[in-house]
Motif scaffolding. Structure first.
Motif, PDB file in Angstrom:
ATOM      1  N   UNK A 180     -21.699   7.030  40.837  1.00 31.38           N
ATOM      2  CA  UNK A 180     -21.862   7.695  39.538  1.00 31.38           C
ATOM      3  C   UNK A 180     -22.366   6.744  38.461  1.00 31.38           C
ATOM      4  N   UNK A 181     -21.876   5.493  38.487  1.00 35.92           N
ATOM      5  CA  UNK A 181     -22.323   4.545  37.469  1.00 35.92           C
ATOM      6  C   UNK A 181     -23.783   4.182  37.662  1.00 35.92           C
ATOM      7  N   UNK A 220     -11.764  -2.290  31.770  1.00 32.80           N
ATOM      8  CA  UNK A 220     -12.833  -1.826  32.651  1.00 32.80           C
ATOM      9  C   UNK A 220     -12.699  -0.349  32.979  1.00 32.80           C
ATOM     10  N   UNK A 221     -12.741   0.512  31.942  1.00 28.60           N
ATOM     11  CA  UNK A 221     -12.695   1.941  32.252  1.00 28.60           C
ATOM     12  C   UNK A 221     -13.921   2.321  33.077  1.00 28.60           C
ATOM     13  N   UNK A 222     -13.732   3.268  33.991  1.00 25.42           N
ATOM     14  CA  UNK A 222     -14.869   3.764  34.754  1.00 25.42           C
ATOM     15  C   UNK A 222     -15.765   4.583  33.835  1.00 25.42           C
ATOM     16  N   UNK A 223     -17.057   4.628  34.130  1.00 28.18           N
ATOM     17  CA  UNK A 223     -17.940   5.465  33.300  1.00 28.18           C
ATOM     18  C   UNK A 223     -17.703   6.948  33.571  1.00 28.18           C
ATOM     19  N   UNK A 248     -25.898   1.454  29.351  1.00 29.94           N
ATOM     20  CA  UNK A 248     -24.576   1.984  29.615  1.00 29.94           C
ATOM     21  C   UNK A 248     -23.485   0.906  29.628  1.00 29.94           C
ATOM     22  N   UNK A 249     -23.802  -0.282  30.118  1.00 30.40           N
ATOM     23  CA  UNK A 249     -22.793  -1.346  30.097  1.00 30.40           C
ATOM     24  C   UNK A 249     -23.070  -2.237  28.905  1.00 30.40           C
ATOM     25  N   UNK A 287     -11.329  -2.746  39.376  1.00 28.19           N
ATOM     26  CA  UNK A 287     -10.464  -1.725  38.815  1.00 28.19           C
ATOM     27  C   UNK A 287     -10.122  -0.667  39.847  1.00 28.19           C
ATOM     28  N   UNK A 312     -16.190  -5.744  37.633  1.00 25.79           N
ATOM     29  CA  UNK A 312     -14.900  -5.327  37.073  1.00 25.79           C
ATOM     30  C   UNK A 312     -14.588  -3.871  37.429  1.00 25.79           C
ATOM     31  N   UNK A 313     -15.623  -3.044  37.559  1.00 26.66           N
ATOM     32  CA  UNK A 313     -15.369  -1.645  37.942  1.00 26.66           C
ATOM     33  C   UNK A 313     -14.865  -1.567  39.376  1.00 26.66           C
ATOM     34  N   UNK A 369     -16.976   5.681  41.995  1.00 27.06           N
ATOM     35  CA  UNK A 369     -17.167   4.807  40.842  1.00 27.06           C
ATOM     36  C   UNK A 369     -18.581   4.228  40.809  1.00 27.06           C
TER      37      UNK A 369
END
Lengths: 265, 486
Positions: free
Chosen positions: B389-390, A108-111, B484-485, B371, B367-368, B386
């Motif tokens: 920005x996403x 789950x890397x951050x974007x 993006x995902x 994390x 999950x982000x 996080x």
């Protein structure tokens, strides 16, 4: 291989890092973890195995209080890390999670860029004095994540653009960057192909030098390959806990034997 | 026979066709459903479809075409000399239609036989009086040409309606008959129904598209007429808006554009932070119980008609701002102001921004969050570094959609900001927007050939291009974000 095991057995003599006693976890009405007592050693890889839904991931998430983020979860019992009760009122779960790093099932890397992914933790916790210091931390973490050589030329490319195995090693590097003492891994290879799995397993071997690693896995071969101690969970109970050799070669409990020989699970 | 009866007959035919065809299919398979190609219902549906669809299409076309044809025929009966000076052909034709309706009403009321209606003449009877008794009001006495034209109109319409009814019923019968004949146990009724469904859906989609094209084309032609009467450089670059219906107007749209943008920007300054923060609260902090109450409460705001917001602006916010801010600060004493309309419009847009952003923030994978928490980040650090920005591209899309609503809003502006076109920096001054001016140019007694009214179409087209551009840009951003995902 056998020699390696003999050497590894010595590690069981080392200090206890985590001591859990009489841990109960409830998800609403569901009693997910029952009376778990376990002592996890420092600088050792401990594997949690067991069939799906047996509570091994749930127990893992108790060790860094990730279950706090789930509203319906309730935890009883005592978990000590370095003789300090992590469920004590004085303990800040946010600080605890910096000390107990976690790697998840799905990468789950951050974007963000690769660099920013790794720098995220150190920045939050103020670990770097200046930019050069931060660069060093990031490079070190990526080296320890065994991914430095692959990404050193594109540190500012997005982390989501890497392959699955690279992403997972990036996540491990990210967790390592905050200087944790314990590394929790929740099925870190289940979304990876065999080659990437091999890379991550090699990495786990190296990480053992510095950290206490707890890994949840579905694959018994993986548990046998990477761990020195193994705990077998079944239906929320910790059925058996011992050295990996003993669990796989001479299980005491009949349920453990059934599971590792493939009769249940 | 009225249309409602025609529909009833068509429906009855379809139902009858359904059951007869279904029975025939069963018989052809010897009563064994397994021998049929399709389930029995499909044979019935095929028949119902074939009898209804073509008949309804013909009916629809006929309903559109017949009045045009009849008008074209009847209008030839009225010589140019018979048209009064102050009137025109269109007005005389509408008189003709009204008299024709009056005759129908008289016959229906039993005051007149069909024969009498045909033979009626202006010499013998007071038509205006007798029509007034059955509720048809005429502006003046009926002139002989108009009466003759109306009688002709009535005759043609009557014949046309009869022919329409007969033809439509015959088509329905033919369709049902065709389906009945084709029905054997081997006939692939299921596939035929499938084709019919796809045509039906295609039809529905093309109606929407054709309407859009029609609207744009009509705006384009009217705008073309406007620019043939008024120089486009004046329209686009003049800073003066002063329409005079006597002619010699200044129709510069810059003051309107300025008002539109100024009000929209104030609205967004209100709506974006409040909406975004409430979305963050609802999706990240609120417990399930609070969310279950708060989310519908916020969305109720979206259900309030904009005229009610307008009243709120006019009666509450406007005087409040004037008495507490504008006058003490020496910024004027106008009850309606850009600030009033902007604030109230901002409140209107809050649920819009918040519910779109809420969906977008919820779409950021758990999950982000895990994390970030797993690295020892707090909730607000996770959100700032996080999640936002996403979610940013999606949130930008939401804001742009809200902006295009703000630009198109009329009612709040009329009641909140007034109707005077002005270019001014003072937010407590009354200004107005493009939409308001479109309304005011088109309401009242207007002549659709002067630049003063045609300018509305040019304004409308400008507005359309503006909001279309924003919408396309927003959709582009939202779509990119979706990829993006995974």
């Amino acid at each position: 291989m056998k020699d390696g095991r003999l050497e590894e057995r010595d590690t069981t003599m080392q200090d206890t890092k985590i001591k859990a006693s009489n841990v109960q976890v409830y998800y609403g009405d569901n009693h997910a973890i029952k009376d778990v007592d376990v002592e996890i050693k420092d600088k050792t890889v401990t594997a949690f195995i067991g069939p799906s839904g047996c509570g091994k991931s749930t127990f893992l998430r108790c060790l860094n209080r990730m279950n706090d983020t789930i509203d319906v979860a309730r935890i009883e019992g005592k978990i000590l890390i370095d003789d300090e009760d992590i469920y004590d009122r004085k303990v800040d779960p946010v600080q605890l999670r910096a000390k107990v790093g976690m790697v998840f099932q799905k990468p789950n890397p951050f974007p963000k860029s690769i660099y920013d992914n790794v720098a995220y933790g150190p920045k939050i916790h103020g670990l770097a004095k200046n930019k050069a210091d931060l660069d060093d931390i990031v490079e070190n973490a990526l080296r320890r994540g065994a991914i430095w050589d692959e990404v050193k030329d594109r540190l500012h490319a997005p982390g989501t653009g890497l392959s699955g195995g690279q992403q997972q090693r990036l996540c491990i590097a990210r967790a390592v960057a905050t200087e944790p003492e314990i590394l929790l891994m929740d099925e870190p290879c289940s979304a990876l192909d065999p080659i990437a799995t091999d890379q991550v397993e090699n990495l786990i071997h190296e990480l053992r030098e510095n950290y206490s690693v707890v890994i949840v896995t579905h694959s018994m071969q993986q548990a046998a390959r990477v761990s020195q101690k193994t705990a077998f969970f079944h239906l929320g109970n910790l059925v058996e806990y011992g050295t990996t050799d003993q669990i796989f070669q001479n299980p005491h409990d009949s349920r453990t034997e059934s599971y590792i020989t493939g009769r249940i699970g | 026979m009225s249309l409602i009866w025609l529909f009833a007959i068509l429906l009855a035919l379809a139902v009858a066709g359904y059951w007869m065809t279904r029975r025939r299919a069963m018989t052809s398979a010897g009563g064994d459903v397994r021998k049929l190609h399709s389930l029995p219902n499909y044979y019935g549906m095929n028949a119902a479809m074939l009898s209804l669809a073509p008949a309804l299409i013909v009916l629809f076309v006929w309903l559109l075409a017949q009045p045009l044809l009849v008008d074209a025929t009847v209008t030839r009966m009225i010589p140019d000399e018979a048209i009064p000076d102050a009137s025109n052909r269109g007005l005389v034709m509408s008189d003709v239609r009204r008299v024709s309706n009056g005759l129908d009403a008289l016959v229906d009321a039993g005051r007149m036989s069909a024969q009498e209606a045909r033979d009626l003449s202006t010499d013998s009877d007071d038509i205006r009086a007798s029509m007034a008794e059955v509720g048809v009001a005429l502006g003046s006495d009926v002139r002989p040409e108009v009466l003759r034209a109306a009688q002709r109109y009535r005759l043609l319409t009557g014949r046309g309606d009869l022919a329409r009814n007969v033809i439509v019923v015959l088509i329905a019968l033919a369709g049902a008959g065709l389906a009945y004949r084709r029905t054997t146990h081997e006939f692939r009724a299921r596939n035929a129904v499938e084709r019919g469904m796809s045509l039906l859906l295609l039809g529905a989609a093309s109606i929407a598209i054709l309407t859009t094209i029609g609207i744009v084309l009509s705006m384009l032609t009217e705008t073309g007429r406007f620019f043939s009467q008024y120089p486009w450089t004046e329209f686009f670059f003049s800073t003066n808006w002063q329409p005079r219906f006597g002619g010699g107007s200044d129709l510069g749209f810059l003051p309107l554009l300025w008002g539109t943008l100024y009000i929209s920007i104030i609205a967004l300054i209100v709506a974006v932070p409040v909406g975004l923060f409430s979305a963050i609260y609802l999706s990240e902090y609120a417990t399930g119980r609070i969310r279950a109450v708060a989310k519908p409460m916020i969305e109720i705001l979206a259900g309030i008609p904009t005229i009610v917001y307008g009243l709120f602006a006019l009666i509450t916010v406007g005087p409040l701002l004037r008495d507490w801010f504008a006058q003490p600060l020496g910024l004027g004493n106008s009850g309606s102001s850009v600030m009033t309309a902007g604030l109230v419009m901002g409140i209107m847009l809050i649920p819009f921004v918040s519910s779109l952003s809420d969906d977008i923030i919820n779409a950021v994978p758990q999950s982000l969050r895990d994390g970030s928490f797993g690295l020892g980040a707090t909730k607000s650090e996770t959100i700032r570094q996080v999640i936002l920005p996403a979610a940013l591209p999606g949130i930008v899309g939401a804001v742009l959609l809200a902006a295009s609503r703000a630009i198109g809003e009329t009612m709040i502006v009329v009641l909140g900001a007034g109707a005077s076109a002005r270019m001014d920096l003072n937010p407590f001054e009354a200004m107005t927007t493009i939409t308001v001016k479109i309304v005011s140019q088109l309401t009242g007694d207007t002549d659709f050939n002067s630049p003063e009214t045609l300018v509305a179409f040019a304004l409308g087209l400008t507005l359309f291009v503006l909001t279309l551009g924003l919408n396309v840009f927003a959709l582009y951003i939202v779509r990119r974000y979706r990829e993006q995902y995974e």
